[in-house]
Design an enzyme around this catalytic site. Structure first.
Site, mmCIF file in Angstrom:
data_model
loop_
_atom_site.group_PDB
_atom_site.id
_atom_site.type_symbol
_atom_site.label_atom_id
_atom_site.label_comp_id
_atom_site.label_asym_id
_atom_site.label_seq_id
_atom_site.Cartn_x
_atom_site.Cartn_y
_atom_site.Cartn_z
ATOM 1 N N HIS A 1 0.820 -1.215 0.000
ATOM 2 C CA HIS A 1 0.000 0.000 0.000
ATOM 3 C C HIS A 1 0.848 1.256 0.000
ATOM 4 O O HIS A 1 0.523 2.238 -0.662
ATOM 5 C CB HIS A 1 -0.916 0.014 1.227
ATOM 6 C CG HIS A 1 -2.050 -0.933 1.095
ATOM 7 N ND1 HIS A 1 -2.847 -1.288 2.140
ATOM 8 C CD2 HIS A 1 -2.523 -1.589 0.024
ATOM 9 C CE1 HIS A 1 -3.760 -2.138 1.722
ATOM 10 N NE2 HIS A 1 -3.581 -2.334 0.442
ATOM 11 N N ARG B 1 -1.471 -11.203 -18.819
ATOM 12 C CA ARG B 1 -0.681 -12.426 -18.558
ATOM 13 C C ARG B 1 -1.420 -13.250 -17.503
ATOM 14 O O ARG B 1 -1.214 -13.066 -16.308
ATOM 15 C CB ARG B 1 0.704 -12.052 -18.039
ATOM 16 C CG ARG B 1 1.624 -11.414 -19.064
ATOM 17 C CD ARG B 1 2.987 -11.159 -18.439
ATOM 18 N NE ARG B 1 4.017 -10.943 -19.422
ATOM 19 C CZ ARG B 1 4.501 -9.755 -19.781
ATOM 20 N NH1 ARG B 1 4.051 -8.664 -19.219
ATOM 21 N NH2 ARG B 1 5.461 -9.662 -20.691
ATOM 22 N N GLU C 1 5.953 -15.156 -31.395
ATOM 23 C CA GLU C 1 7.145 -15.016 -30.570
ATOM 24 C C GLU C 1 8.153 -16.130 -30.824
ATOM 25 O O GLU C 1 9.113 -16.293 -30.072
ATOM 26 C CB GLU C 1 6.763 -14.947 -29.080
ATOM 27 C CG GLU C 1 5.885 -16.071 -28.594
ATOM 28 C CD GLU C 1 5.477 -15.929 -27.123
ATOM 29 O OE1 GLU C 1 6.079 -15.127 -26.394
ATOM 30 O OE2 GLU C 1 4.556 -16.647 -26.706
ATOM 31 N N ASP D 1 10.325 -12.934 -26.245
ATOM 32 C CA ASP D 1 10.707 -14.293 -26.632
ATOM 33 C C ASP D 1 11.223 -14.348 -28.065
ATOM 34 O O ASP D 1 12.141 -15.111 -28.359
ATOM 35 C CB ASP D 1 9.521 -15.249 -26.468
ATOM 36 C CG ASP D 1 9.409 -15.741 -25.040
ATOM 37 O OD1 ASP D 1 10.464 -16.019 -24.430
ATOM 38 O OD2 ASP D 1 8.284 -15.817 -24.505
ATOM 39 N N CYS E 1 3.319 -6.761 -28.035
ATOM 40 C CA CYS E 1 3.179 -6.658 -26.584
ATOM 41 C C CYS E 1 4.489 -6.931 -25.860
ATOM 42 O O CYS E 1 4.543 -6.933 -24.643
ATOM 43 C CB CYS E 1 2.073 -7.579 -26.080
ATOM 44 S SG CYS E 1 2.339 -9.295 -26.522
#
Ligand code: PEP
Ligand code: MG
Length: 570
Positions: free
Chosen positions: A188, A295, A430, A454, A501
């Site tokens: 936090h 993800r 990828e 990748d 991405c």
């Protein structure tokens, strides 16, 4: 130079003020029978005062910081009002325990329980309860709370742990930085310091003992550095960095709410990469135009069994709703390689990056995959969800996934459960295999999204985490650039949207090339949305094509890198 975890960007230069949480001491009295009613009354009034003050804090916070952050503080009211917790404290008071001791006992039990769970979010709740306990005891004992609101301008707060209630008292304009001994990137204190836009470095060991009140200090919230007793030269260097940071921030803020456009008016989109539904809120706050990569493996981590269809459905629905109709690209489970999930059966492999991972694993465990795809399809009724398949190397994999999706659709129809009939199913590009067949793969996909993280490692045969081969792990090698050009052009020829991405999407040296090749959307970490939008706005397609032609003609990565460094626009 001391190092900690960088959690809130910016340079803070100022004077140390150590904030110690004063020990709250009380007499553990036995309450006689005839005073029990009034002791219960004392406890209830303390809870009322607590709730009143907390409500006020939350209201002030709503005005000064993002309203979402006030929710954290409001959560404290819910926790202290929990009937089970209250009942436990009351029972002890009825047995003659004083209100302070009864509250301490019960709240300590909750702290222990939450601390024992190996999950950052649950442990965060332990910090919350500990904060509640300290504040409630202070109210019962009539001790004034620490007045952080009166700290003078130029203060750097140094403390063991910054509790949410402390953060709400801070006067943003007076505090130049925050350094703590505890806390991580998602604690936090980190969230709140980012919301307040105060540079912060957390988890610096022993910092409350190393520094003392009045020390001069510089903190770098981007690098996670704390520099005590700086020289004049240090001061000059960091002052310049501070001014540059603020100027850049001010400039980037002019892009908030703007469309993403090239200089000559071609429309593009900047999406965000996220790992949890909570990140989706940040993505919207940072002005992302959609989610280009969710993800989902993060939903499967830090737990003892796989999330159920319902768990997943709720998470995907939440993200779709948070984005309010904007695109959300959900990547199906990408485990294996560097992402290990202990409760899933993954045998030890000699080459995990070349092994049984991502779509290969999911197609081998159809029940697991069907559960996830069904949850995604159900959630698609609540927004604009696309399904993305990771680590694709051949057309058959896409056909198998699409087959499963179609069968789930038929079942959902039979059950009368709504979903988006036109849900897009695409491939993450990828692997060199996917790149080489991107012309035929494009006919089997509704969209492509390039995963440069990748793609670079597989194209250059260089492990993305191995420092010894880091010199090979660069997007500027001609092999990688040719691959990117092929993928984008093949996708566009087939009329499908092509995004990126991987980290390459936010690289200002690569952006003109991506524009020249025809990339549609750029998915980046939420904090890079504005810089990516700004960079795109600096190029016309003609200029970008010139740069791409030149870069593609150079034979070595050194020449490419050198050339691209010279043309960067931000
Ligand atoms: C990629 O490979 O580029 C990517 C975005 O996915 P991850 O980093 O999760 O492998
Ligand atoms: Mg990847």
């Amino acid at each position: 130079m001391l190092k900690g975890i960088p959690v809130s960007d910016g340079i803070g230069i100022g004077t140390v003020r150590i904030i110690k949480n004063k020990e709250v001491k009380f007499d553990d009295r036995v309450i006689p029978e005839n005073e029990i009613e009034s002791e219960l009354g004392r406890f209830h009034s303390a809870v009322d005062v607590f709730c009143e003050r907390t409500k006020k804090m939350a209201e002030e916070m709503e005005q000064s910081v993002n309203p979402k952050e006030a929710e954290i503080i409001k959560g404290h009211i819910q926790m202290i009002s929990d009937p089970f917790m209250i009942g436990q404290i009351e029972d002890q008071i009825k047995n003659g325990t004083c209100a302070e001791k009864a509250a301490e006992n019960t709240l300590n039990q909750f702290i222990e329980m939450f601390s024992a769970v190996d999950d950052e979010l649950t442990q965060q709740r332990a910090t919350d309860v500990s904060d509640i306990k300290k504040r409630l005891l202070r109210i019962l004992l009539g001790i004034e709370e620490i007045d952080l609101g009166s700290l003078p301008a130029g203060t750097i707060i140094v403390t063991k742990d910054l509790t949410p209630s402390m953060t709400t008292e801070i006067k943003k304009e007076n505090i130049n930085g925050i350094v703590t001994e505890k806390g991580g990137i998602t604690s936090h204190s980190a969230i709140l310091s980012r919301a307040l836009e105060i540079p912060a470095v957390l988890s610096v060991p022993e910092i409350t003992k190393i520094l003392k009140d009045g020390d001069s200090v510089i903190i770098d919230g981007k690098e996670g550095e704390v520099l005590s007793d700086p020289t004049d030269a240090d001061r000059q260097k960091y002052e310049k960095a501070r001014v540059d940071f603020l100027k850049e921030k001010e400039y980037l803020n002019t892009f908030i709410g703007k469309d993403t456009m090239t200089e000559d008016g071609y429309h593009k989109e900047v999406f965000c990469n996220i790992g949890t539904p909570k990140d989706a809120v940040t993505a919207v706050q940072k002005d992302g135009e959609g989610i280009g990569l969710f993800r989902t493996e993060f939903l499967f981590m830090d737990r003892k069994t796989a999330p159920t269809e319902e768990d997943q459905f709720n998470a995907y629905k939440k993200v779709a709703e948070t984005l309010g109709g904007r695109t959300v690209i959900i990547r199906t489970l990408d485990i294996g390689g560097d992402k290990d999930i202990p409760y899933m059966e993954q045998s030890k492999e000699d080459n995990p990056f070349l092994g049984y991972r991502a779509v290969r694993y999911c197609l081998g465990d159809k029940e697991l995959y069907k559960t996830q795809l069904r949850a995604i399809l159900r959630a698609s009724a609540f927004g604009s969800i696309w399904v993305m398949v990771p680590m694709v190397t051949n057309v058959y994999e896409m056909r198998q996934v699409r087959g499963i999706v179609e069968r789930i659709k038929t079942k959902l129809d039979k059950e009368g459960i709504p979903y988006d009939r036109n849900i897009k199913v695409g491939a993450m590009i990828e692997t060199p295999a996917a790149s080489l067949i991107s012309d035929i793969l494009a006919k089997e996909c509704d969209f492509f999204s390039i995963g440069t993280n990748d793609l670079i490692q597989y194209t250059m045969c260089a492990d993305r985490g191995n420092a010894d081969v880091a010199y090979l792990y660069k997007p500027y090698y001609p092999a990688v650039l040719r691959s990117l050009k092929t993928i984008i052009e093949n996708g566009k020829k087939e009329g499908i949207s092509v995004g990126m991405c991987g980290e390459g999407a936010r690289d200002p040296m690569l952006i003109p090339l991506l524009l020249a090749f025809g990339l549609d959307d750029f998915s980046v970490t939420p904090t890079s949305v504005l810089s990516t939008r700004s960079c795109i706005s600096k190029w016309t397609l003609e200029e970008a094509r010139e740069v791409a032609n030149k870069a593609m003609s150079l034979p070595t990565y050194m020449e490419v890198e050198e050339y691209l460094k010279g043309i960067v626009r931000k």
